[in-house]
Design a protein around this motif. Structure first.
Motif, PDB file in Angstrom:
ATOM      1  N   UNK A  26       0.954  -1.161  -0.092  1.00 57.18           N
ATOM      2  CA  UNK A  26       0.205  -0.019  -0.032  1.00 57.18           C
ATOM      3  C   UNK A  26       0.792   1.322  -0.024  1.00 57.18           C
ATOM      4  N   UNK A  27       0.813   1.971  -1.175  1.00 54.74           N
ATOM      5  CA  UNK A  27       1.522   3.228  -1.253  1.00 54.74           C
ATOM      6  C   UNK A  27       0.712   4.426  -0.748  1.00 54.74           C
ATOM      7  N   UNK A  28       1.181   5.256   0.118  1.00 52.30           N
ATOM      8  CA  UNK A  28       0.538   6.079   0.958  1.00 52.30           C
ATOM      9  C   UNK A  28       1.184   7.597   0.484  1.00 52.30           C
ATOM     10  N   UNK A  29       0.214   8.648   0.226  1.00 50.01           N
ATOM     11  CA  UNK A  29       0.561   9.911   0.078  1.00 50.01           C
ATOM     12  C   UNK A  29       1.212  10.504   1.463  1.00 50.01           C
ATOM     13  N   UNK A  30       0.812  10.099   2.422  1.00 51.61           N
ATOM     14  CA  UNK A  30       1.236  10.582   3.818  1.00 51.61           C
ATOM     15  C   UNK A  30       2.609  10.181   4.050  1.00 51.61           C
ATOM     16  N   UNK A  31       3.137   9.302   3.316  1.00 55.03           N
ATOM     17  CA  UNK A  31       4.486   8.844   3.441  1.00 55.03           C
ATOM     18  C   UNK A  31       5.332   9.322   2.186  1.00 55.03           C
ATOM     19  N   UNK A  32       4.957  10.214   1.347  1.00 53.51           N
ATOM     20  CA  UNK A  32       5.744  10.470   0.400  1.00 53.51           C
ATOM     21  C   UNK A  32       5.531   9.634  -0.604  1.00 53.51           C
ATOM     22  N   UNK A  33       4.579   9.030  -0.928  1.00 57.74           N
ATOM     23  CA  UNK A  33       4.454   8.096  -2.141  1.00 57.74           C
ATOM     24  C   UNK A  33       5.105   6.759  -1.650  1.00 57.74           C
ATOM     25  N   UNK A  34       5.517   6.411  -0.588  1.00 60.74           N
ATOM     26  CA  UNK A  34       6.198   5.175  -0.093  1.00 60.74           C
ATOM     27  C   UNK A  34       5.005   4.207   0.568  1.00 60.74           C
ATOM     28  N   UNK A  35       5.695   2.833   0.640  1.00 64.56           N
ATOM     29  CA  UNK A  35       5.092   1.946   1.361  1.00 64.56           C
ATOM     30  C   UNK A  35       5.388   2.002   2.911  1.00 64.56           C
ATOM     31  N   UNK A  36       5.084   1.566   3.754  1.00 63.76           N
ATOM     32  CA  UNK A  36       5.391   1.353   5.062  1.00 63.76           C
ATOM     33  C   UNK A  36       6.884   1.165   5.270  1.00 63.76           C
ATOM     34  N   UNK A  37       7.249  -0.072   4.482  1.00 58.92           N
ATOM     35  CA  UNK A  37       8.432  -0.792   4.554  1.00 58.92           C
ATOM     36  C   UNK A  37       9.493   0.209   3.863  1.00 58.92           C
ATOM     37  N   UNK A  38       9.197   0.762   2.985  1.00 59.04           N
ATOM     38  CA  UNK A  38       9.942   1.803   2.096  1.00 59.04           C
ATOM     39  C   UNK A  38      10.412   2.989   3.229  1.00 59.04           C
ATOM     40  N   UNK A  39       9.201   3.602   3.773  1.00 56.04           N
ATOM     41  CA  UNK A  39       9.368   4.786   4.545  1.00 56.04           C
ATOM     42  C   UNK A  39      10.491   4.257   5.827  1.00 56.04           C
ATOM     43  N   UNK A  40      10.032   3.146   6.489  1.00 54.45           N
ATOM     44  CA  UNK A  40      11.029   2.644   7.540  1.00 54.45           C
ATOM     45  C   UNK A  40      12.483   2.732   7.085  1.00 54.45           C
ATOM     46  N   UNK A  41      12.480   2.065   5.961  1.00 54.17           N
ATOM     47  CA  UNK A  41      13.942   2.013   5.278  1.00 54.17           C
ATOM     48  C   UNK A  41      14.609   3.169   5.099  1.00 54.17           C
ATOM     49  N   UNK A  42      13.962   4.096   4.721  1.00 56.18           N
ATOM     50  CA  UNK A  42      14.289   5.529   4.310  1.00 56.18           C
ATOM     51  C   UNK A  42      14.837   6.235   5.388  1.00 56.18           C
ATOM     52  N   UNK A  43      14.477   5.632   6.842  1.00 60.71           N
ATOM     53  CA  UNK A  43      14.713   6.318   7.826  1.00 60.71           C
ATOM     54  C   UNK A  43      13.501   7.151   8.750  1.00 60.71           C
ATOM     55  N   UNK A  44      12.240   7.005   8.168  1.00 62.69           N
ATOM     56  CA  UNK A  44      11.294   7.521   8.853  1.00 62.69           C
ATOM     57  C   UNK A  44      11.240   6.912  10.275  1.00 62.69           C
ATOM     58  N   UNK A  45      10.843   7.407  10.950  1.00 64.54           N
ATOM     59  CA  UNK A  45      10.619   6.794  12.474  1.00 64.54           C
ATOM     60  C   UNK A  45       9.347   6.120  12.610  1.00 64.54           C
ATOM     61  N   UNK A  46       9.193   5.059  13.393  1.00 62.67           N
ATOM     62  CA  UNK A  46       8.132   4.222  13.387  1.00 62.67           C
ATOM     63  C   UNK A  46       6.961   5.161  13.959  1.00 62.67           C
ATOM     64  N   UNK A  47       7.116   5.954  14.711  1.00 65.93           N
ATOM     65  CA  UNK A  47       6.035   6.771  15.326  1.00 65.93           C
ATOM     66  C   UNK A  47       5.294   7.383  14.124  1.00 65.93           C
ATOM     67  N   UNK A  48       6.296   8.323  13.377  1.00 64.15           N
ATOM     68  CA  UNK A  48       5.703   9.042  12.296  1.00 64.15           C
ATOM     69  C   UNK A  48       4.915   8.119  11.223  1.00 64.15           C
ATOM     70  N   UNK A  49       5.378   6.915  11.033  1.00 59.13           N
ATOM     71  CA  UNK A  49       4.935   5.827  10.213  1.00 59.13           C
ATOM     72  C   UNK A  49       3.409   5.492  10.403  1.00 59.13           C
ATOM     73  N   UNK A  50       3.505   5.261  11.850  1.00 57.75           N
ATOM     74  CA  UNK A  50       2.222   4.735  12.459  1.00 57.75           C
ATOM     75  C   UNK A  50       0.941   6.049  12.337  1.00 57.75           C
TER      76      UNK A  50
END
Length: 64
Positions: A26-50
Motif C-alpha cells: 500500500x503506497x501512501x501519500x502521507x509517506x511521500x508516495x512510499x509503502x510502510x517498508x520503504x518509509x522505514x527503510x528510508x529512515x522515517x521513525x516508526x512513530x511517524x509511520x504509524x
C-alpha cells in the motif's frame, strides 16, 4: 516508538496476515508516495509511520 510496538499495532489493526501485506503493497501519500517498508527503510521513525497509517486508514483515535 519501538519497531516491535509499531508492528504489534499494525497486527492488532490489520490482523497478523494482512499487516505485512499492507506494509509492502500500500503506497501512501502521507509517506511521500512510499509503502510502510520503504518509509522505514528510508529512515522515517516508526512513530511517524504509524501516524501516517492512522490518517490514511482512518484508525480509531483510541487505537492511535
Amino acid at each position: 516508538m519501538r519497531l516491535t510496538i509499531f508492528w504489534q499495532r499494525m497486527a492488532d489493526h490489520f490482523g497478523e496476515a494482512y499487516a505485512d501485506s499492507f506494509a509492502r503493497d500500500h503506497v501512501m501519500a502521507e509517506l511521500g508516495g512510499r509503502t510502510v517498508h520503504e518509509a522505514l527503510a528510508a529512515g522515517w521513525s516508526a512513530k511517524d509511520v504509524w501516524r501516517a497509517v492512522c490518517v490514511s486508514m482512518d484508525v480509531p483515535h483510541d487505537k492511535r
